[in-house]
Design a protein around this motif. Sequence first.
Motif, PDB file in Angstrom:
ATOM      1  N   LEU A 233     -13.514 -30.514 -36.847  1.00  0.00           N
ATOM      2  CA  LEU A 233     -13.564 -29.114 -37.420  1.00  0.00           C
ATOM      3  C   LEU A 233     -13.066 -29.022 -38.879  1.00  0.00           C
ATOM      4  N   ALA A 234     -11.921 -29.850 -38.918  1.00  0.00           N
ATOM      5  CA  ALA A 234     -11.047 -29.793 -40.432  1.00  0.00           C
ATOM      6  C   ALA A 234     -11.875 -30.428 -41.121  1.00  0.00           C
ATOM      7  N   ALA A 235     -12.612 -31.657 -40.853  1.00  0.00           N
ATOM      8  CA  ALA A 235     -13.451 -32.512 -41.689  1.00  0.00           C
ATOM      9  C   ALA A 235     -14.714 -31.453 -42.046  1.00  0.00           C
ATOM     10  N   ALA A 236     -15.330 -30.823 -41.361  1.00  0.00           N
ATOM     11  CA  ALA A 236     -16.305 -29.951 -41.528  1.00  0.00           C
ATOM     12  C   ALA A 236     -16.159 -28.996 -42.491  1.00  0.00           C
ATOM     13  N   LEU A 237     -15.009 -28.334 -42.341  1.00  0.00           N
ATOM     14  CA  LEU A 237     -14.681 -27.303 -43.299  1.00  0.00           C
ATOM     15  C   LEU A 237     -14.168 -27.760 -44.436  1.00  0.00           C
ATOM     16  N   ARG A 238     -13.691 -28.915 -45.011  1.00  0.00           N
ATOM     17  CA  ARG A 238     -13.260 -29.343 -46.048  1.00  0.00           C
ATOM     18  C   ARG A 238     -14.736 -30.122 -46.833  1.00  0.00           C
ATOM     19  N   ALA A 239     -15.509 -30.241 -46.010  1.00  0.00           N
ATOM     20  CA  ALA A 239     -16.866 -30.643 -46.796  1.00  0.00           C
ATOM     21  C   ALA A 239     -17.579 -29.333 -47.304  1.00  0.00           C
ATOM     22  N   LEU A 240     -17.687 -28.409 -46.467  1.00  0.00           N
ATOM     23  CA  LEU A 240     -18.389 -27.227 -46.618  1.00  0.00           C
ATOM     24  C   LEU A 240     -17.704 -26.294 -47.898  1.00  0.00           C
ATOM     25  N   TYR A 241     -16.354 -26.536 -47.784  1.00  0.00           N
ATOM     26  CA  TYR A 241     -15.705 -25.910 -48.869  1.00  0.00           C
ATOM     27  C   TYR A 241     -16.023 -26.606 -50.259  1.00  0.00           C
ATOM     28  N   ARG A 242     -15.809 -27.834 -50.129  1.00  0.00           N
ATOM     29  CA  ARG A 242     -16.058 -28.505 -51.447  1.00  0.00           C
ATOM     30  C   ARG A 242     -17.610 -28.313 -51.981  1.00  0.00           C
ATOM     31  N   ARG A 243     -18.421 -28.404 -51.031  1.00  0.00           N
ATOM     32  CA  ARG A 243     -19.850 -28.397 -51.271  1.00  0.00           C
ATOM     33  C   ARG A 243     -19.976 -26.975 -51.983  1.00  0.00           C
ATOM     34  N   SER A 244     -19.638 -25.962 -51.454  1.00  0.00           N
ATOM     35  CA  SER A 244     -20.100 -24.659 -51.582  1.00  0.00           C
ATOM     36  C   SER A 244     -19.483 -23.906 -53.078  1.00  0.00           C
ATOM     37  N   ASN A 245     -18.127 -24.414 -53.058  1.00  0.00           N
ATOM     38  CA  ASN A 245     -17.319 -24.052 -54.203  1.00  0.00           C
ATOM     39  C   ASN A 245     -17.969 -24.725 -55.608  1.00  0.00           C
ATOM     40  N   GLN A 246     -18.261 -26.085 -55.213  1.00  0.00           N
ATOM     41  CA  GLN A 246     -18.996 -26.849 -56.607  1.00  0.00           C
ATOM     42  C   GLN A 246     -20.218 -26.430 -57.029  1.00  0.00           C
ATOM     43  N   ASP A 247     -20.909 -25.815 -55.952  1.00  0.00           N
ATOM     44  CA  ASP A 247     -22.383 -25.300 -56.128  1.00  0.00           C
ATOM     45  C   ASP A 247     -22.104 -23.876 -56.940  1.00  0.00           C
ATOM     46  N   TYR A 248     -21.201 -23.085 -56.402  1.00  0.00           N
ATOM     47  CA  TYR A 248     -20.880 -21.910 -57.206  1.00  0.00           C
ATOM     48  C   TYR A 248     -20.479 -22.085 -58.624  1.00  0.00           C
TER      49      TYR A 248
ATOM     50  N   ASP B  26     -21.031 -24.755 -60.464  1.00  0.00           N
ATOM     51  CA  ASP B  26     -22.145 -25.282 -61.360  1.00  0.00           C
ATOM     52  C   ASP B  26     -23.215 -24.254 -61.738  1.00  0.00           C
ATOM     53  N   ARG B  27     -23.804 -23.701 -60.359  1.00  0.00           N
ATOM     54  CA  ARG B  27     -24.918 -22.789 -60.611  1.00  0.00           C
ATOM     55  C   ARG B  27     -24.605 -21.408 -60.353  1.00  0.00           C
ATOM     56  N   GLY B  28     -23.476 -20.811 -60.043  1.00  0.00           N
ATOM     57  CA  GLY B  28     -23.194 -19.673 -59.944  1.00  0.00           C
ATOM     58  C   GLY B  28     -23.754 -19.005 -58.562  1.00  0.00           C
ATOM     59  N   VAL B  29     -24.150 -19.688 -57.856  1.00  0.00           N
ATOM     60  CA  VAL B  29     -24.934 -19.389 -56.385  1.00  0.00           C
ATOM     61  C   VAL B  29     -24.328 -19.845 -55.228  1.00  0.00           C
ATOM     62  N   TRP B  30     -24.000 -18.876 -54.268  1.00  0.00           N
ATOM     63  CA  TRP B  30     -23.326 -19.042 -53.118  1.00  0.00           C
ATOM     64  C   TRP B  30     -24.374 -19.842 -52.284  1.00  0.00           C
ATOM     65  N   VAL B  31     -23.835 -20.992 -51.591  1.00  0.00           N
ATOM     66  CA  VAL B  31     -24.750 -21.646 -50.823  1.00  0.00           C
ATOM     67  C   VAL B  31     -24.083 -21.819 -49.147  1.00  0.00           C
ATOM     68  N   LEU B  32     -23.081 -21.137 -48.938  1.00  0.00           N
ATOM     69  CA  LEU B  32     -22.524 -21.510 -47.696  1.00  0.00           C
ATOM     70  C   LEU B  32     -22.848 -19.772 -47.164  1.00  0.00           C
ATOM     71  N   TYR B  33     -23.501 -20.043 -45.774  1.00  0.00           N
ATOM     72  CA  TYR B  33     -23.839 -18.920 -45.121  1.00  0.00           C
ATOM     73  C   TYR B  33     -23.386 -18.931 -43.705  1.00  0.00           C
TER      74      TYR B  33
ATOM     75  N   LEU C  90     -29.167 -14.575 -42.947  1.00  0.00           N
ATOM     76  CA  LEU C  90     -28.293 -15.378 -43.575  1.00  0.00           C
ATOM     77  C   LEU C  90     -27.203 -14.334 -44.282  1.00  0.00           C
ATOM     78  N   VAL C  91     -26.016 -14.515 -43.885  1.00  0.00           N
ATOM     79  CA  VAL C  91     -24.988 -13.808 -44.688  1.00  0.00           C
ATOM     80  C   VAL C  91     -23.790 -14.589 -45.272  1.00  0.00           C
ATOM     81  N   PRO C  92     -24.066 -14.644 -46.831  1.00  0.00           N
ATOM     82  CA  PRO C  92     -23.162 -15.324 -47.696  1.00  0.00           C
ATOM     83  C   PRO C  92     -21.781 -14.935 -47.503  1.00  0.00           C
ATOM     84  N   VAL C  93     -21.182 -16.291 -47.373  1.00  0.00           N
ATOM     85  CA  VAL C  93     -19.638 -16.167 -47.185  1.00  0.00           C
ATOM     86  C   VAL C  93     -18.995 -17.213 -48.067  1.00  0.00           C
ATOM     87  N   GLN C  94     -17.600 -17.301 -48.097  1.00  0.00           N
ATOM     88  CA  GLN C  94     -16.926 -18.260 -48.818  1.00  0.00           C
ATOM     89  C   GLN C  94     -15.647 -18.727 -47.836  1.00  0.00           C
ATOM     90  N   LEU C  95     -15.279 -19.910 -48.137  1.00  0.00           N
ATOM     91  CA  LEU C  95     -13.844 -20.601 -47.593  1.00  0.00           C
ATOM     92  C   LEU C  95     -12.685 -20.674 -48.171  1.00  0.00           C
TER      93      LEU C  95
END
Length: 173
Positions: free
Chosen positions: A90-105, A107-114, A136-141
């Motif tokens: 769970l901790a590994a998955a949350l870290r990966a989702l956090y890194r990817r979603s924040n980087q995409d936001y 870089d592109r200004g788009v939320w990609v975590l739902y 799909l409900v956009p969220v952030q960690l």
Amino acid sequence: TWRDGLINLTGSNRLLNFRPSRTSAVSVVRPAPQAVLSRVASGGSFRFRSLKPGPTDTGPDGNEPGPPDDMAVPPPAVDRLDTDKPADDLAAALRALYRRSNQDYLDRGVWVLYLAFGALVWTDADRSRYTSPLLLVPVQLEGVSAAQGAELKAVPEEPVLNPALALKLSQYG
């Protein structure tokens, strides 16, 4: 037409062919989807909790002992998203989702975590089977590295019906 042409309608699009991996998704076993959706819609937040026991010491024979008989599942909590992932996964998955979603936001200004609610399992003309999220409900960690654990919050965007699925199914009438 131009906007629709930008949507990837192949099987590689996760909005059409969602296949969770160890670090790309966290499935929630409780609370009920309606409770999660209403809390997120009203601005509430959640923390994650694993319902699986943590790593245990190995026994004298080298095998891992099972969980103790008296280990009870914690009661549901209003502000907890309970998952059946082990705590380390769970901790590994949350870290990966956090890194990817924040980087995409950034870089592109788009939320990609739902948060995805509901799924449609369907078969295309070639008899390929797909599983597509519906709502799909956009969220952030936040606070992924904090001792308290990650906090899931809604972002100021509206939930959407899966646009790729709508476009793909419109091709079939």
